[in-house]
Design a protein around this motif. Sequence first.
Motif, PDB file in Angstrom:
ATOM      1  N   LEU A 139       0.813  -1.145  -0.011  1.00 25.88           N
ATOM      2  CA  LEU A 139      -0.194  -0.024  -0.107  1.00 25.88           C
ATOM      3  C   LEU A 139       0.928   1.376   0.099  1.00 25.88           C
ATOM      4  O   LEU A 139       0.423   2.066  -0.642  1.00 25.88           O
ATOM      5  CB  LEU A 139      -0.917  -0.162   1.240  1.00 25.88           C
ATOM      6  N   PHE A 140       2.009   1.356   0.696  1.00 27.73           N
ATOM      7  CA  PHE A 140       2.852   2.341   0.959  1.00 27.73           C
ATOM      8  C   PHE A 140       3.606   2.743  -0.569  1.00 27.73           C
ATOM      9  O   PHE A 140       3.805   3.689  -0.956  1.00 27.73           O
ATOM     10  CB  PHE A 140       4.048   2.075   1.920  1.00 27.73           C
ATOM     11  N   ILE A 141       3.811   1.720  -1.088  1.00 27.04           N
ATOM     12  CA  ILE A 141       4.519   1.529  -2.706  1.00 27.04           C
ATOM     13  C   ILE A 141       3.566   2.143  -3.643  1.00 27.04           C
ATOM     14  O   ILE A 141       3.785   2.920  -4.389  1.00 27.04           O
ATOM     15  CB  ILE A 141       5.058   0.383  -2.970  1.00 27.04           C
ATOM     16  N   PHE A 142       2.338   1.615  -3.310  1.00 26.42           N
ATOM     17  CA  PHE A 142       1.201   2.150  -4.301  1.00 26.42           C
ATOM     18  C   PHE A 142       0.904   3.916  -4.096  1.00 26.42           C
ATOM     19  O   PHE A 142       0.702   4.441  -5.135  1.00 26.42           O
ATOM     20  CB  PHE A 142      -0.037   1.565  -3.995  1.00 26.42           C
ATOM     21  N   LEU A 201       1.436   9.241  -5.893  1.00 27.80           N
ATOM     22  CA  LEU A 201       1.931  10.686  -5.529  1.00 27.80           C
ATOM     23  C   LEU A 201       2.914  10.943  -6.503  1.00 27.80           C
ATOM     24  O   LEU A 201       3.107  12.309  -6.955  1.00 27.80           O
ATOM     25  CB  LEU A 201       2.888  10.725  -4.274  1.00 27.80           C
ATOM     26  N   LEU A 202       4.022  10.128  -7.015  1.00 30.21           N
ATOM     27  CA  LEU A 202       4.805  10.791  -8.004  1.00 30.21           C
ATOM     28  C   LEU A 202       4.235  10.747  -9.339  1.00 30.21           C
ATOM     29  O   LEU A 202       4.630  11.940  -9.947  1.00 30.21           O
ATOM     30  CB  LEU A 202       5.720   9.446  -8.169  1.00 30.21           C
ATOM     31  N   LEU A 203       3.204  10.058  -9.809  1.00 32.00           N
ATOM     32  CA  LEU A 203       2.419  10.333 -10.968  1.00 32.00           C
ATOM     33  C   LEU A 203       1.653  11.633 -11.097  1.00 32.00           C
ATOM     34  O   LEU A 203       1.795  12.460 -11.927  1.00 32.00           O
ATOM     35  CB  LEU A 203       1.543   9.149 -11.129  1.00 32.00           C
ATOM     36  N   PHE A 204       1.331  12.236  -9.741  1.00 33.79           N
ATOM     37  CA  PHE A 204       0.541  13.364  -9.473  1.00 33.79           C
ATOM     38  C   PHE A 204       1.515  14.304  -9.730  1.00 33.79           C
ATOM     39  O   PHE A 204       1.223  15.516 -10.586  1.00 33.79           O
ATOM     40  CB  PHE A 204      -0.163  13.445  -8.115  1.00 33.79           C
ATOM     41  N   PHE A 205       2.702  14.376  -9.082  1.00 38.66           N
ATOM     42  CA  PHE A 205       3.729  15.457  -9.290  1.00 38.66           C
ATOM     43  C   PHE A 205       4.243  15.422 -10.756  1.00 38.66           C
ATOM     44  O   PHE A 205       4.508  16.483 -11.055  1.00 38.66           O
ATOM     45  CB  PHE A 205       4.766  15.208  -8.143  1.00 38.66           C
ATOM     46  N   MET A 206       4.359  14.330 -11.397  1.00 38.55           N
ATOM     47  CA  MET A 206       4.835  14.498 -12.655  1.00 38.55           C
ATOM     48  C   MET A 206       3.840  15.192 -13.704  1.00 38.55           C
ATOM     49  O   MET A 206       4.218  16.058 -14.426  1.00 38.55           O
ATOM     50  CB  MET A 206       5.125  12.981 -13.217  1.00 38.55           C
ATOM     51  N   LEU A 207       2.622  14.905 -13.306  1.00 33.14           N
ATOM     52  CA  LEU A 207       1.397  15.157 -14.350  1.00 33.14           C
ATOM     53  C   LEU A 207       1.480  16.855 -13.997  1.00 33.14           C
ATOM     54  O   LEU A 207       1.036  17.793 -14.880  1.00 33.14           O
ATOM     55  CB  LEU A 207       0.214  14.594 -13.916  1.00 33.14           C
ATOM     56  N   ASN A 208       1.440  17.158 -12.737  1.00 28.21           N
ATOM     57  CA  ASN A 208       1.382  18.646 -12.219  1.00 28.21           C
ATOM     58  C   ASN A 208       2.625  19.495 -12.924  1.00 28.21           C
ATOM     59  O   ASN A 208       2.502  20.645 -13.072  1.00 28.21           O
ATOM     60  CB  ASN A 208       1.225  18.607 -10.741  1.00 28.21           C
ATOM     61  N   TYR A 209       3.634  18.672 -12.914  1.00 24.48           N
ATOM     62  CA  TYR A 209       4.710  19.477 -13.557  1.00 24.48           C
ATOM     63  C   TYR A 209       4.750  19.629 -14.912  1.00 24.48           C
ATOM     64  O   TYR A 209       5.040  20.701 -15.484  1.00 24.48           O
ATOM     65  CB  TYR A 209       6.272  18.556 -13.089  1.00 24.48           C
ATOM     66  N   PHE A 210       4.339  18.559 -15.699  1.00 24.45           N
ATOM     67  CA  PHE A 210       4.150  18.773 -17.163  1.00 24.45           C
ATOM     68  C   PHE A 210       3.309  19.463 -17.585  1.00 24.45           C
ATOM     69  O   PHE A 210       3.117  20.094 -18.722  1.00 24.45           O
ATOM     70  CB  PHE A 210       4.348  17.523 -17.899  1.00 24.45           C
ATOM     71  N   ILE A 211       2.111  19.304 -16.824  1.00 26.18           N
ATOM     72  CA  ILE A 211       0.792  20.099 -17.414  1.00 26.18           C
ATOM     73  C   ILE A 211       0.244  20.933 -16.226  1.00 26.18           C
ATOM     74  O   ILE A 211      -0.039  20.768 -15.220  1.00 26.18           O
ATOM     75  CB  ILE A 211      -0.378  19.147 -17.429  1.00 26.18           C
ATOM     76  N   LYS A 212       0.944  22.286 -16.430  1.00 28.62           N
ATOM     77  CA  LYS A 212       0.527  23.394 -15.276  1.00 28.62           C
ATOM     78  C   LYS A 212      -0.842  23.944 -15.387  1.00 28.62           C
ATOM     79  O   LYS A 212      -1.214  24.249 -16.450  1.00 28.62           O
ATOM     80  CB  LYS A 212       1.776  24.506 -15.653  1.00 28.62           C
ATOM     81  N   PRO A 213      -1.489  23.682 -14.366  1.00 29.24           N
ATOM     82  CA  PRO A 213      -2.838  24.196 -14.374  1.00 29.24           C
ATOM     83  C   PRO A 213      -3.115  25.606 -14.179  1.00 29.24           C
ATOM     84  O   PRO A 213      -2.341  26.565 -13.249  1.00 29.24           O
ATOM     85  CB  PRO A 213      -3.678  23.351 -13.044  1.00 29.24           C
ATOM     86  N   TYR A 214      -3.756  26.319 -14.893  1.00 28.49           N
ATOM     87  CA  TYR A 214      -3.976  27.701 -15.118  1.00 28.49           C
ATOM     88  C   TYR A 214      -3.004  28.535 -14.502  1.00 28.49           C
ATOM     89  O   TYR A 214      -3.375  29.914 -13.936  1.00 28.49           O
ATOM     90  CB  TYR A 214      -5.445  27.790 -14.059  1.00 28.49           C
ATOM     91  N   ASN A 215      -1.762  28.275 -14.867  1.00 27.07           N
ATOM     92  CA  ASN A 215      -0.934  29.292 -15.016  1.00 27.07           C
ATOM     93  C   ASN A 215      -0.634  30.336 -16.061  1.00 27.07           C
ATOM     94  O   ASN A 215       0.369  31.162 -15.975  1.00 27.07           O
ATOM     95  CB  ASN A 215       0.541  28.577 -14.505  1.00 27.07           C
ATOM     96  N   ASN A 216      -1.167  29.723 -17.122  1.00 29.71           N
ATOM     97  CA  ASN A 216      -1.077  30.394 -18.487  1.00 29.71           C
ATOM     98  C   ASN A 216      -2.049  31.667 -18.550  1.00 29.71           C
ATOM     99  O   ASN A 216      -1.999  32.487 -19.495  1.00 29.71           O
ATOM    100  CB  ASN A 216      -1.567  29.496 -19.747  1.00 29.71           C
TER     101      ASN A 216
END
Length: 52
Positions: free
Chosen positions: A12-15, A20-35
């Motif tokens: 469960l911890f690895i999951f 969390l890593l997937l969320f941070f990667m998506l948040n880094y590459f797809i920036k929400p409403y910063n444009n």
Amino acid sequence: MPQMAPLYWLYLFIFFLSILLLFFMLNYFIKPYNNMSFISFEKKFFSKSWKL
């Protein structure tokens, strides 16, 4: 079996870490409403020069 409980929590911890890593990667590459630039809104709505 109670002996398997630590492995269950480890999985469960690895999951959780992978999600969390997937969320941070998506948040880094797809920036929400910063444009959105607020300067363009100010120019659009307040740039009229009224002449008397």
